[in-house]
Write an enzyme that holds these catalytic residues in place. Structure first.
Site, PDB file in Angstrom:
ATOM      1  N   ASP A   1      34.261   9.149  17.121  1.00 19.92           N
ATOM      2  CA  ASP A   1      34.620   9.915  18.180  1.00 19.92           C
ATOM      3  C   ASP A   1      32.951   9.992  18.771  1.00 19.92           C
ATOM      4  O   ASP A   1      32.494  10.450  17.631  1.00 19.92           O
ATOM      5  CB  ASP A   1      35.496  10.901  17.961  1.00 19.92           C
ATOM      6  CG  ASP A   1      35.278  12.147  16.874  1.00 19.92           C
ATOM      7  OD1 ASP A   1      34.021  12.056  15.785  1.00 19.92           O
ATOM      8  OD2 ASP A   1      35.373  13.272  16.688  1.00 19.92           O
TER       9      ASP A   1
ATOM     10  N   GLN B   1      39.430  17.084  20.967  1.00 20.60           N
ATOM     11  CA  GLN B   1      37.600  17.664  21.460  1.00 20.60           C
ATOM     12  C   GLN B   1      37.583  18.430  22.616  1.00 20.60           C
ATOM     13  O   GLN B   1      38.776  18.695  23.525  1.00 20.60           O
ATOM     14  CB  GLN B   1      36.650  16.181  21.396  1.00 20.60           C
ATOM     15  CG  GLN B   1      36.735  15.710  20.346  1.00 20.60           C
ATOM     16  CD  GLN B   1      35.729  16.763  19.378  1.00 20.60           C
ATOM     17  OE1 GLN B   1      35.407  17.636  19.094  1.00 20.60           O
ATOM     18  NE2 GLN B   1      35.309  16.161  18.369  1.00 20.60           N
TER      19      GLN B   1
ATOM     20  N   CYS C   1      42.951  28.529 -13.868  1.00 23.58           N
ATOM     21  CA  CYS C   1      41.897  27.226 -14.152  1.00 23.58           C
ATOM     22  C   CYS C   1      41.081  26.905 -15.070  1.00 23.58           C
ATOM     23  O   CYS C   1      41.662  27.928 -16.240  1.00 23.58           O
ATOM     24  CB  CYS C   1      40.511  26.952 -13.159  1.00 23.58           C
ATOM     25  SG  CYS C   1      39.485  27.861 -13.234  1.00 23.58           S
TER      26      CYS C   1
ATOM     27  N   CYS D   1      38.357  29.577 -15.852  1.00 24.63           N
ATOM     28  CA  CYS D   1      38.871  30.850 -16.536  1.00 24.63           C
ATOM     29  C   CYS D   1      39.798  30.952 -17.561  1.00 24.63           C
ATOM     30  O   CYS D   1      39.685  32.193 -18.276  1.00 24.63           O
ATOM     31  CB  CYS D   1      39.665  31.380 -15.279  1.00 24.63           C
ATOM     32  SG  CYS D   1      39.590  31.527 -13.534  1.00 24.63           S
TER      33      CYS D   1
ATOM     34  N   HIS E   1      36.648  26.094 -10.389  1.00 27.29           N
ATOM     35  CA  HIS E   1      37.141  27.357 -10.170  1.00 27.29           C
ATOM     36  C   HIS E   1      37.307  27.578  -8.790  1.00 27.29           C
ATOM     37  O   HIS E   1      39.028  27.786  -8.246  1.00 27.29           O
ATOM     38  CB  HIS E   1      36.412  28.343 -10.769  1.00 27.29           C
ATOM     39  CG  HIS E   1      37.069  30.598 -10.226  1.00 27.29           C
ATOM     40  ND1 HIS E   1      38.849  30.434 -11.028  1.00 27.29           N
ATOM     41  CD2 HIS E   1      36.896  30.707  -9.143  1.00 27.29           C
ATOM     42  CE1 HIS E   1      38.439  30.999  -9.798  1.00 27.29           C
ATOM     43  NE2 HIS E   1      37.694  31.534  -8.996  1.00 27.29           N
TER      44      HIS E   1
ATOM     45  N   CYS F   1      43.105  33.455 -12.094  1.00 25.05           N
ATOM     46  CA  CYS F   1      43.404  32.278 -11.847  1.00 25.05           C
ATOM     47  C   CYS F   1      44.189  31.080 -13.033  1.00 25.05           C
ATOM     48  O   CYS F   1      43.475  32.378 -14.859  1.00 25.05           O
ATOM     49  CB  CYS F   1      41.952  31.968 -11.348  1.00 25.05           C
ATOM     50  SG  CYS F   1      42.004  30.547 -11.234  1.00 25.05           S
TER      51      CYS F   1
ATOM     52  N   ASP G   1      37.079  10.546   7.273  1.00 31.31           N
ATOM     53  CA  ASP G   1      37.053  11.074   8.377  1.00 31.31           C
ATOM     54  C   ASP G   1      36.163   9.215   8.805  1.00 31.31           C
ATOM     55  O   ASP G   1      35.429   8.614   8.275  1.00 31.31           O
ATOM     56  CB  ASP G   1      35.171  11.835   7.921  1.00 31.31           C
ATOM     57  CG  ASP G   1      34.939  11.602   7.343  1.00 31.31           C
ATOM     58  OD1 ASP G   1      34.202  10.398   6.986  1.00 31.31           O
ATOM     59  OD2 ASP G   1      33.230  12.526   7.641  1.00 31.31           O
ATOM     60  N   SER G   2      35.649   9.114  10.340  1.00 34.56           N
ATOM     61  CA  SER G   2      35.005   8.186  10.491  1.00 34.56           C
ATOM     62  C   SER G   2      33.755   7.378  10.795  1.00 34.56           C
ATOM     63  O   SER G   2      33.493   6.534  11.458  1.00 34.56           O
ATOM     64  CB  SER G   2      35.575   7.945  12.352  1.00 34.56           C
ATOM     65  OG  SER G   2      34.663   8.842  13.020  1.00 34.56           O
ATOM     66  N   GLY G   3      33.035   8.396  10.398  1.00 39.75           N
ATOM     67  CA  GLY G   3      32.087   8.156  10.427  1.00 39.75           C
ATOM     68  C   GLY G   3      30.749   9.276  11.531  1.00 39.75           C
ATOM     69  O   GLY G   3      29.793   8.995  11.219  1.00 39.75           O
ATOM     70  N   GLY G   4      31.433   9.096  12.828  1.00 41.96           N
ATOM     71  CA  GLY G   4      31.098   9.653  13.880  1.00 41.96           C
ATOM     72  C   GLY G   4      30.359  11.095  13.504  1.00 41.96           C
ATOM     73  O   GLY G   4      28.763  10.837  13.567  1.00 41.96           O
TER      74      GLY G   4
ATOM     75  N   ASP H   1      40.641  21.067   4.794  1.00 48.20           N
ATOM     76  CA  ASP H   1      39.276  19.866   4.310  1.00 48.20           C
ATOM     77  C   ASP H   1      38.541  21.379   4.408  1.00 48.20           C
ATOM     78  O   ASP H   1      38.172  21.671   6.162  1.00 48.20           O
ATOM     79  CB  ASP H   1      39.018  19.064   4.634  1.00 48.20           C
ATOM     80  CG  ASP H   1      37.764  19.094   6.238  1.00 48.20           C
ATOM     81  OD1 ASP H   1      36.701  18.510   5.730  1.00 48.20           O
ATOM     82  OD2 ASP H   1      38.694  18.721   7.542  1.00 48.20           O
TER      83      ASP H   1
ATOM     84  N   GLY I   1      35.510  19.621  16.445  1.00 54.74           N
ATOM     85  CA  GLY I   1      34.026  19.997  17.269  1.00 54.74           C
ATOM     86  C   GLY I   1      34.280  21.782  16.868  1.00 54.74           C
ATOM     87  O   GLY I   1      34.440  22.431  17.599  1.00 54.74           O
TER      88      GLY I   1
END
Lengths: 404, 404
Positions: free
Chosen positions: A145, A224, A359, A362, A388, A357, A91-94, A301, A251
């Protein structure tokens, strides 16, 4: 330069795609686990690979504080630092500047803020955000942004959107300017060893060398405008005019009713460029991701799988995911449920967390044991739960892709 | 019943031995990592196996509080609960009752204390300690003892030693009485599935069934008496008269000068039965373990590798351990050093923690990255450091055995 994004197949509005990035190929729709400070909380890079993660997201704000811009350069970028050879989006840090830093001041030039760690004064601008993301060695960078708070009024949303557009243009220019000079993003690929490239014995920064790679880093714009459709449209149009490698919907997932987010995404996805990846930032629950995929979004994400895991809330399949079709039929959230593993009822439950699952958690421990680890405060509990939940989200995307 | 302990070879006073236990064979000298509450902090049973751990130690006091005596029985013992199929040694609970519980009262019968978790009133006696350790399914149980505090006077040491002897006799009787009736300690070995053996749907305790195993659990006596040689001798003689499967040296590593501990161990090891395993409880630094091995001690446990790891202090080899001979020549502590990984000087050090180590941490991350994880408070730091330190101690014992 080969194609960076291909839509391989379309089912309704949903897209099965492929992103070709400097550190490898990412099959979409994709979920990106969050390595906030250079690690997905409780997990190693090797763990992430075992879980089937194709790409991870890391936060420029946190890395800018520690190890810092110069530190990141000196360390040869995040891939090398964390020993993760697959793609990274930053991400941009904004967003974190506004949510975490002390005394931030936004001007047209950028944001001046105090580190929440040591109070150091740091300036983040569209240009320095891009430079930092280049130092990190991101495969996909996000524009810097101006982020309106969740409950902001239309006026603030409009101003933030307009400023974000101006900053988007500056990011694009900074990216074009810098992308011909950047630290090699994967030394392994070009056979330049660390010691040849970086003199680590003294404090000099490495000299920048022309980028020898066929694939450049990519820059995404962020749409945005809150829940105002006209602002969103103007934002999208403005970004389109500048031209980005991909477009993100920012946003949302900030407390608005789900129907509002759905309305904005449905409206936007129809208008976003069909030949570029679409990324919904920061959300959400499994059924929301399914909904957005069905409306044409490619990338996601979310902190939910990792954060919920650390609070003992596990996502579990209600039925065999291999028989679940997320793309056809009515949408619902019947395919999974949330299990609160600390509940008393699991004290003697020796069955696995999720029989569907695959993983490590599990396969190796019972509900009773995981509950016990939470009860007695063992750190291992956080790791096993995270493994998990991350696997649940990644498996969900695998199944979505199989059905596309 | 085959031989439970064999001395395979002797070099000076040092012994290369083999313990045959219900859950497998343990090569000695051996280090036992501590799974206080049913997990070695930050690590899974699978991790412990990968690190080469042959046996782990767990704490009866903690397991008695959670999941509790009935809970442990219902869960089919600790091996099954934590999915660890190798041997387990349990302490008796005595030490923690004195150090952790609130308002403990010691009478000849036993100790009444309040749980430090919920204030529940619990009575622990020699008999109930043995029953609890049987419910845990320990391969090696420790007698319940009365523990004099580090700075106690001779009178208190003498009284505690005498009471410990009386309790040792009661433990032996309880163990003999109970050992023919215990929960099968490894269902896998006899092919009894969990569901056949334990009805988990209701709250009944499982019925006890005759122990079908060729190897019984083992009971060790604990030699007390502080730094008073005559008390130690009386303690050893008393335990010898009762007869145990092994003998432990307790009440050291509690703050006394190292020379005092050395003096007591050297004096005792010469007099302890040669055909039984000798266990030094709760210590120590690598060079101390080497010293005790050279004086004939076979078994060790210690919180240092795991606790120090969580504070960023790592044990690292100063030279290739495969070329180190811990048994011959002068004793020293030159073979390793302690690295404080959070030190500023490691901020850009991209070398592995320990080039001589074969653990996952040393194979996958740099000093700089591990330092960063500690600096930013990532949980992963604790795990990676623990993996390394546990491996250091286990590797040390491997090398000691190679040289014997």
């Amino acid at each position: 330069m080969t194609i960076m994004f291909e839509v391989l197949k379309q089912t309704g509005k949903a897209r099965r795609g492929r992103l070709t990035l400097p550190h490898g190929v990412v099959e979409t729709p994709v979920f990106m686990p969050i390595a906030t400070k250079g690690a997905v909380k409780t997990l190693s890079s090797q763990d992430m690979e075992k879980l089937g993660s194709q790409i991870i997201l890391s936060n420029t704000y946190h890395l800018l504080l520690r190890p810092g811009f110069a530190g990141m350069k000196k360390l040869g970028g995040l891939h090398h630092f964390m020993n993760w050879q697959k793609p990274i989006l930053t991400d941009s840090g904004g967003y974190q500047v506004f949510s975490l830093s002390k005394m931030n001041k936004t001007k047209e030039e950028g944001v001046v803020f105090q580190s929440h760690i040591d109070g150091a004064r740091i300036e983040l601008t569209p240009e320095s955000s891009i430079e930092t993301q280049l130092a990190i060695g991101s495969d996909i960078m996000m524009q810097f942004d101006d982020v309106a708070a969740g409950g902001a009024d239309r006026e603030r949303h409009e101003a933030a959107m307009e400023r974000s557009l101006r900053w988007a243009k500056r990011c694009k220019e900074a990216h074009l300017e810098n992308s011909k000079f950047q630290i090699p993003i994967s030394k392994m690929e070009v056979g330049i060893s660390k010691s040849e490239n970086l003199n680590l014995k003294n404090n000099e920064l490495p000299s920048l060398s022309p980028n020898p790679f066929p694939f450049q880093s990519n820059l995404f714009g962020i749409i945005q405008g809150g829940t105002h459709e006209d602002l969103r449209e103007r934002s999208l149009k403005g970004l389109n005019d500048i031209g980005f490698d991909g477009y993100a919907i920012g946003g949302l997932s900030v407390g608005e009713p789900r129907a509002e987010a759905y309305r904005i995404v449905e409206m936007l996805a129809d208008k976003m460029p069909a030949d570029k990846p679409r990324y919904f930032m920061g959300g959400g629950m499994p059924e929301e991701i399914v909904h957005y995929v069905r409306n044409g979004v490619d990338m996601f994400d979310c902190v939910l799988p990792t954060r919920n895991a650390r609070h003992g809330t596990l996502f579990v399949w209600n039925a065999d995911p291999d028989k679940w079709n997320p793309i056809e039929g009515e949408e619902n959230s019947d395919f999974y449920e949330q299990m609160h593993i600390t509940n008393e009822k699991f004290a003697f439950d020796e069955s696995p967390i999720d029989p569907f699952c695959d993983c490590e958690t599990c396969k190796t421990v019972s509900k009773a044991y995981l509950r016990h680890l939470f009860q007695v405060g063992e750190i291992l509990a956080l790791r096993l739960a995270t493994i998990h939940n991350v696997r649940f989200y990644i498996r969900m995307m695998e199944r979505i892709r199989e059905c596309l």
